[in-house]
Scaffold this motif. Structure first.
Motif, mmCIF file in Angstrom:
data_model
loop_
_atom_site.group_PDB
_atom_site.id
_atom_site.type_symbol
_atom_site.label_atom_id
_atom_site.label_comp_id
_atom_site.label_asym_id
_atom_site.label_seq_id
_atom_site.Cartn_x
_atom_site.Cartn_y
_atom_site.Cartn_z
ATOM 1 N N ASP A 1 -3.025 6.965 1.737
ATOM 2 C CA ASP A 1 -2.438 5.701 2.165
ATOM 3 C C ASP A 1 -3.126 5.258 3.446
ATOM 4 O OD1 ASP A 1 0.786 4.574 3.474
ATOM 5 O OD2 ASP A 1 -0.769 3.470 2.384
ATOM 6 N N LYS B 1 0.834 -1.209 0.000
ATOM 7 C CA LYS B 1 0.000 0.000 0.000
ATOM 8 C C LYS B 1 0.869 1.260 0.000
ATOM 9 C CE LYS B 1 -2.222 -1.312 3.759
ATOM 10 N NZ LYS B 1 -1.923 -2.746 3.818
ATOM 11 N N THR B 2 1.771 1.341 0.970
ATOM 12 C CA THR B 2 2.579 2.546 1.106
ATOM 13 C C THR B 2 3.499 2.709 -0.088
ATOM 14 O OG1 THR B 2 2.452 2.419 3.506
ATOM 15 C CG2 THR B 2 4.255 3.705 2.591
ATOM 16 N N ASP C 1 -2.025 6.494 8.027
ATOM 17 C CA ASP C 1 -1.593 5.322 8.789
ATOM 18 C C ASP C 1 -0.780 5.793 9.991
ATOM 19 O OD1 ASP C 1 0.131 2.204 7.862
ATOM 20 O OD2 ASP C 1 -0.478 3.022 9.798
HETATM 21 MG MG LIG Z 1 1.718 0.886 4.689
#
Ligand SMILES: [Mg+2]
Ligand SMILES: Nc1ncnc2c1ncn2[C@@H]1O[C@H](COP(=O)(O)OP(=O)(O)OP(=O)(O)O)[C@@H](O)[C@H]1O
Ligand SMILES: Nc1ncnc2c1ncn2[C@@H]1O[C@H](COP(=O)(O)OP(=O)(O)OP(=O)(O)O)[C@@H](O)[C@H]1O
Ligand SMILES: [Mg+2]
Lengths: 265, 265
Positions: free
Chosen positions: B123, B15-16, B39
């Motif tokens: 994110d 994801k990041t 996050d």
């Molecule tokens: Mg991440």
């Protein structure tokens, strides 16, 4: 009974793979093992092919209802039982949020009816929320699977602070047992650098007044091995699915090293 | 402004890495991009070397205090700003839990002071908790990074149900843009099987009355490439760190494919 939480808020570092295969490895060595799935993704439950439909309680009913701990335990093989999770567990964090002693619910249920086991392993979700805090309050030792990469290493400081906070407030006997390197790409510069950093950190912390004063980096490193990623789709541990693979070798070595390592607590 | 949440409750699927490198790729193509780090691990912030120590607000103050959205935005390069996160964001989930409309806090702040951008990428943490719900309520499209492995695939059904639930209750215009395969081990049987399953699923869903009726599996696959894991330790995107690597090639191709793909909403 030795109680160990397998946790790391960083996602995808090998928590479930380690919890399942370490549990299977200890059971293969003749120990009685109870594996608790505290992750709403229920991946430890899925990895071992445990069926959660049906009327038997899951860990959700244990935490939010009247179900006893042992009512959620299902035998999955020689010497191994799993306290299974279901996707309803995601609701538990919000449902427990208003309760008094919300971090101690799991510990109370465990004390009221402990399993007959030599080892209790708890697979945690990738967060430092209420489910993970419940695990840390209930066990004596923590094992941190660590992927030797920068983003995965970065959160280690925060993890140690969380362990220290839980030891101070909820569970004075909580200790960090150590870290185990997972998905270890042998030979990359990054992996070697990260490993050396972590080993140096724990060397320097020896004898300090912290919950990680006795922590170690396990000598066994779990190499990246595609068989480990395939095994869950067959509902099997690595020992059942690919007994001669690197993955099985490494997790067997890890189980044997754990059996030789005295409790940190 | 096109708004896209990059989310998947499965941990460690990319994801990041996708949020940061896609944002950098879009900025390199001349678009104005705002990357929001929702996050608590603050890995998108860390990946780009953004300093959160000073007096400037972070996304925590935006969500729980009076800070405006733009006060958390820091320019990090040509055409790219980051709304940075800090570890205090972990407290936001519990602090927001008692608020009315707790899932709409981020959307309200964004509407009160939208950034001047062509693309807004968010994110998300590896969970379906309040921070992720805030992201889903605020954007029009969802992009799901997917590691082509069994455990990562298993949660896709639950993800789609969550998107449908948010579209039904909080954000009727929410649509799934698609999935992008990350850490793609070319040539393994597992990767090919998973990819074919996912593509067949979306083919079959064409024209259905679901938020994923127009979803697609992006043709660009991001191959596993150690440079992508090294770049964060230098506070750089893959384009700054290793411009000729497979990682840079794949994320540039993904940015170009996104620019050619009409909004799903
Ligand atoms: Mg991440
Ligand atoms: N040593 C390994 N070699 C190859 N693949 C691995 C290895 N260990 C784990 N995997 C695979 O990598 C992915 C992530 O591992 P796993 O799910 O165990 O991590 P996790 O920390 O439990 O993730 P989460 O944060 O979502 O709970 C899974 O698809 C798993 O099958
Ligand atoms: N294509 C790739 N090749 C090699 N390594 C990668 C790739 N994509 C991501 N990584 C590395 O894999 C790890 C997991 O990726 P990342 O942190 O982006 O996943 P995530 O889904 O954001 O994790 P989390 O669930 O913790 O938020 C990181 O160490 C990252 O550097
Ligand atoms: Mg897991």
């Amino acid at each position: 009974m030795r109680t160990i939480a397998i946790m790391n808020q960083k996602g995808g570092v090998g928590k479930t793979t380690t919890a399942v295969n370490l549990a299977a490895g200890l059971a293969a060595a003749g120990r009685r093992v109870c594996l608790v799935d505290l992750d709403p993704q229920a991946h430890a439950t899925l990895h071992l092919g445990v069926d959660v439909t049906g009327r038997q309680a899951s860990i959700y009913e244990v935490l939010t209802g009247d179900a006893s701990f042992s009512s959620a335990c299902r035998p999955v093989g020689e010497g191994l039982v799993v306290a299974a999770s279901g996707i309803d567990l995601a609701a538990a964090e919000l449902e427990l949020a208003d309760r008094e002693n919300r971090e101690l619910v799991f510990r109370e249920k465990l004390r009221a009816g402990p399993p007959e086991a030599d080892y209790l392993l708890v697979d945690c979700p990738p967060s430092l929320g209420l489910l993970t805090l419940n695990a840390l309050a209930a066990v004596s030792e923590v094992l941190i699977p660590l992927q030797p990469q920068f983003l995965a290493l970065h959160g280690l400081g925060k993890l140690l602070e969380t362990i220290r906070a839980v030891a101070g407030r909820l569970n004075p006997s909580l200790r960090l047992l150590g870290v185990v390197f997972c998905m270890y790409d042998t030979g990359t510069r990054l992996a070697t650098e990260v490993r050396q950093d972590v080993e140096a950190f724990f060397q320097a912390a020896r004898g300090s007044a912290t919950p990680w004063a006795k922590a170690l980096a396990f000598r066994t490193r779990v190499r990246r091995n595609i068989r480990l990623a395939e095994a869950p789709s067959f509902g099997q541990s690595i020992f059942q699915y690919a007994r001669t693979s690197h993955g099985a070798e490494d997790y067997q070595a890890l189980a044997e090293e754990l059996l030789r390592t005295p409790p940190a607590a």
